[in-house]
Motif scaffolding. Structure first.
Motif, short mmCIF file in Angstrom:
data_model
loop_
_atom_site.label_atom_id
_atom_site.label_comp_id
_atom_site.label_asym_id
_atom_site.label_seq_id
_atom_site.Cartn_x
_atom_site.Cartn_y
_atom_site.Cartn_z
N LEU A 116 31.86 7.76 23.44
CA LEU A 116 30.87 8.53 22.69
C LEU A 116 29.94 9.27 23.65
CD1 LEU A 116 29.40 9.34 20.08
CD2 LEU A 116 28.13 7.18 20.23
N GLY A 117 29.40 8.54 24.62
CA GLY A 117 28.46 9.16 25.55
C GLY A 117 29.08 10.25 26.41
N ARG A 118 30.29 9.99 26.89
CA ARG A 118 30.96 10.97 27.74
C ARG A 118 31.16 12.29 27.00
NH1 ARG A 118 37.02 9.57 29.30
NH2 ARG A 118 37.11 9.65 27.03
N ASN A 119 31.58 12.22 25.75
CA ASN A 119 31.88 13.45 25.02
C ASN A 119 30.63 14.12 24.46
OD1 ASN A 119 34.95 13.73 25.06
ND2 ASN A 119 34.64 11.57 24.59
N ALA A 132 23.89 6.40 24.57
CA ALA A 132 25.20 5.76 24.47
C ALA A 132 25.66 5.22 25.83
CB ALA A 132 26.22 6.76 23.92
N LEU A 133 25.45 6.00 26.88
CA LEU A 133 25.89 5.57 28.21
C LEU A 133 25.05 4.41 28.72
CD1 LEU A 133 26.59 9.11 29.67
CD2 LEU A 133 28.30 7.33 29.25
N LEU A 144 32.13 1.40 36.30
CA LEU A 144 31.73 2.40 37.29
C LEU A 144 31.53 3.80 36.70
CD1 LEU A 144 31.27 3.17 40.29
CD2 LEU A 144 33.74 3.37 40.51
N PRO A 145 32.49 4.36 35.94
CA PRO A 145 32.30 5.73 35.43
C PRO A 145 31.08 5.89 34.53
CG PRO A 145 34.59 5.04 35.18
CD PRO A 145 33.81 3.82 35.55
N ALA A 146 30.70 4.82 33.83
CA ALA A 146 29.54 4.92 32.95
C ALA A 146 28.27 5.12 33.76
CB ALA A 146 29.44 3.65 32.09
N HIS A 147 28.13 4.44 34.89
CA HIS A 147 26.96 4.63 35.74
C HIS A 147 26.90 6.06 36.28
CE1 HIS A 147 25.50 0.48 35.85
NE2 HIS A 147 26.76 0.08 35.98
N VAL A 148 28.06 6.60 36.68
CA VAL A 148 28.08 7.96 37.24
C VAL A 148 27.71 8.98 36.17
CG1 VAL A 148 29.53 9.74 38.27
CG2 VAL A 148 29.74 7.37 39.03
N LEU A 149 28.34 8.87 34.99
CA LEU A 149 28.06 9.83 33.94
C LEU A 149 26.63 9.71 33.42
CD1 LEU A 149 31.33 9.95 31.80
CD2 LEU A 149 30.45 11.65 33.38
N LEU A 150 26.11 8.50 33.39
CA LEU A 150 24.70 8.33 33.02
C LEU A 150 23.82 9.05 34.03
CD1 LEU A 150 22.43 7.16 31.34
CD2 LEU A 150 22.68 5.00 32.60
#
Length: 521
Positions: A116-119, A132-133, A144-150
């Motif tokens: 949800l957060g990524r999109n 969301a992130l 890991l990807p969640a921290h980067v995208l946040l």
């Protein structure tokens, strides 16, 4: 795995691993075998749907996942995967409804929050993306990807301290994560420290560092050296990063030059529009990357009549769909399109971008590479204004060379390619602007530095906007800025941004390329 024979269970695990590891043929063989023995098994259908999503075969993915969902309507994983397929089919409203429902049904499911957060972030809905992130990182601290995208989302809203912490949380999980180093170095107003230099040099030797990681880290190391005025070391790090990028995919400047010539040659054959107002809602900002286009957008987005939409893919997507419909590549079909075709394509673009005009009547589209379509916009969206954002060519070229771009091949990985691209762009834009000086407006970065108030007034007038004092204080505008200039445009104008001359003879290939009469030499 309920309902599967014991012999199918290892195949399902092996198929999941094959999808994860990028082995689609193996995954498909395993899943087909499972479904042959147990037709319509929901988990096998879901895994095959995931595989089709990875292959961008979204219609097939949606069909498979709908079959799985019919058997498990409240399964959050199936809902989330179906949302991904719908998003790929441009059914975005349905996709977000499914992602939100997946989070509601299973609030502890971190991957649903991440998707949800990524999109949301992809769509520029940044504040909700951050929520969301943050939930994804809370539920799965090792994601890991969640921290980067946040971190990316926080940068886009100007929350730089929180972004720094998020990127560094990612680096604690993986010290050689190129995306986290890219995020830290792209906060261009915040120099990296001595401890960062030590960590970067160590991370470059990390056994788990992949080529994209090393490329990003060398770009970050180059910025670190430049901030410390170690220009020879900065150039060496950046040049090595670009050589590694070029080894993955090589830009063909000759083919691109032929493309530009082909587009320009079609000008005389493009049907004229009778509706001079269509597209009046749109202000395109085009040009080279790193030439001040984000600054121009920030100024315009401070105006109460303009929504800053950042770099939108919609114009390119509309033209790509027309390529498919006509079964001809761009620009071969330009002369075949009549006025009705152009009106249809213009309406398609306006429909795709309508959400950017729900609160303000006009929006910017700051995709730099849209310059290539400037000539055809007079038929497709004749009421639109096009701002040609330019900066000193040497400074522009150097800024592109030291910025990491993710789309490969890319013209910026080689100084000679970069010069050829820049000359092609200037040639085409100068020609189009000579024909339509009122619709295509040249805005030079250096002029903004020299006389900001006068230039901003002229820019607003060219866009048909009344003067508003908020545009003079553009750096205070609260909005999501989704480009590498997110930190810079939140500061007042600075005159000390030029760097190219400090690199001396290292930039001679760029100087020589810019001086050539033929961009393809």
């Amino acid at each position: 795995m309920q309902g599967l024979p014991a012999s199918a269970v290892p195949r399902m695990h092996a198929a999941a691993r094959a999808i994860r590891d990028g082995a689609p043929t193996q995954a498909e063989q395993l899943l087909v075998a499972v479904l042959a023995g147990t037709p319509n098994h929901p988990e096998a259908l879901r895994l095959l749907g995931i595989l089709r999503n990875r292959q961008q075969r979204f219609a097939e993915a949606a069909k498979l996942l709908e079959q799985a969902r019919a058997q498990r309507p409240d399964d959050s994983a199936t809902l989330s995967d179906l949302a991904s397929a719908l998003y790929g089919l441009e059914r975005k409203q349905e996709a977000f409804a499914h992602w939100r429902e997946a989070c509601r049904l299973r609030p502890e499911f971190a991957l649903a929050w991440f998707n949800l957060g990524r999109n949301l972030q992809q769509e520029g809905i940044t504040e909700e993306a951050i929520e969301a992130l943050r939930e994804a990182t809370r539920l799965a601290p090792d994601m890991l990807p969640a921290h980067v995208l946040l971190g990316d989302a926080l940068v886009h809203l100007g929350h730089f301290d929180d972004a720094d912490a998020s990127y560094r949380a990612a680096l604690k999980l993986h010290p050689a994560n190129g995306d986290a180093w890219r995020g830290l170095s792209n906060m261009k107003t915040r120099p990296l420290g001595e401890s960062d230099a030590l960590q970067l040099n160590a991370a470059l030797k990390h056994p788990a560092a992949r080529p994209p990681d090393r490329i990003a880290m060398r770009h970050a190391l180059g910025k670190l050296h430049e901030d410390r005025e170690r220009y020879a070391e900065a150039f060496d790090a950046i040049a090595q990063a670009n050589r590694e990028s070029q080894s993955l995919a090589t830009w063909n400047r000759h083919a691109f030059h032929r493309l530009v010539e082909g587009v320009v040659a079609q000008d005389a054959h493009i049907a004229q529009s009778q509706d001079a107002e269509r597209g009046r809602e749109v202000i395109f900002i085009v040009g080279m990357p790193r030439a001040g286009s984000t600054l121009v957008e920030q100024i315009l987005a401070a105006h109460p009549h303009v929504e800053g939409a950042s770099e939108l893919p919609d114009l390119g997507a509309v033209l790509a769909a027309e390529n498919t419909r006509r079964k001809k590549p761009f620009p071969q079909w330009l002369g075949e399109a009549d006025a009705d075709d152009w009106a249809r394509l213009g309406r398609d673009y306006l429909a795709r971008t309508a959400r950017w005009r729900t609160e303000r009547p006009r929006h910017t589209d700051k995709m730099p590479e849209n310059w290539l379509y400037t000539g055809l916009l007079r038929a497709m969206l004749p009421g639109a204004v096009v701002i040609d954002a330019r900066r000193d060519p040497l400074e522009t070229g150097w800024s592109c060379f030291k910025q990491q771009f993710y789309r490969l091949p890319h013209f910026s990985n080689d100084l000679t390619d970069l010069a050829a691209y820049l000359r092609d762009y200037e040639y085409a834009m100068d020609r189009w602007r000579a024909h339509e000086p009122e619709r295509i407006v040249l805005q030079r970065y250096e002029d903004l530095l020299d006389a900001p108030e006068a230039q901003i007034c002229t820019l607003l007038d060219a866009c048909g906007l009344p003067f508003d004092n908020a545009c003079l204080d553009f750096h205070n505008a609260h909005r999501s800025v989704r480009t590498a200039s997110a930190a810079q445009v939140r500061q007042p104008l600075r005159r000390d941004t030029a760097r190219a001359e400090r690199y001396g003879a290292a930039l001679d290939p760029l100087r020589a390329g810019l001086a050539r009469p033929d961009a393809t030499d």
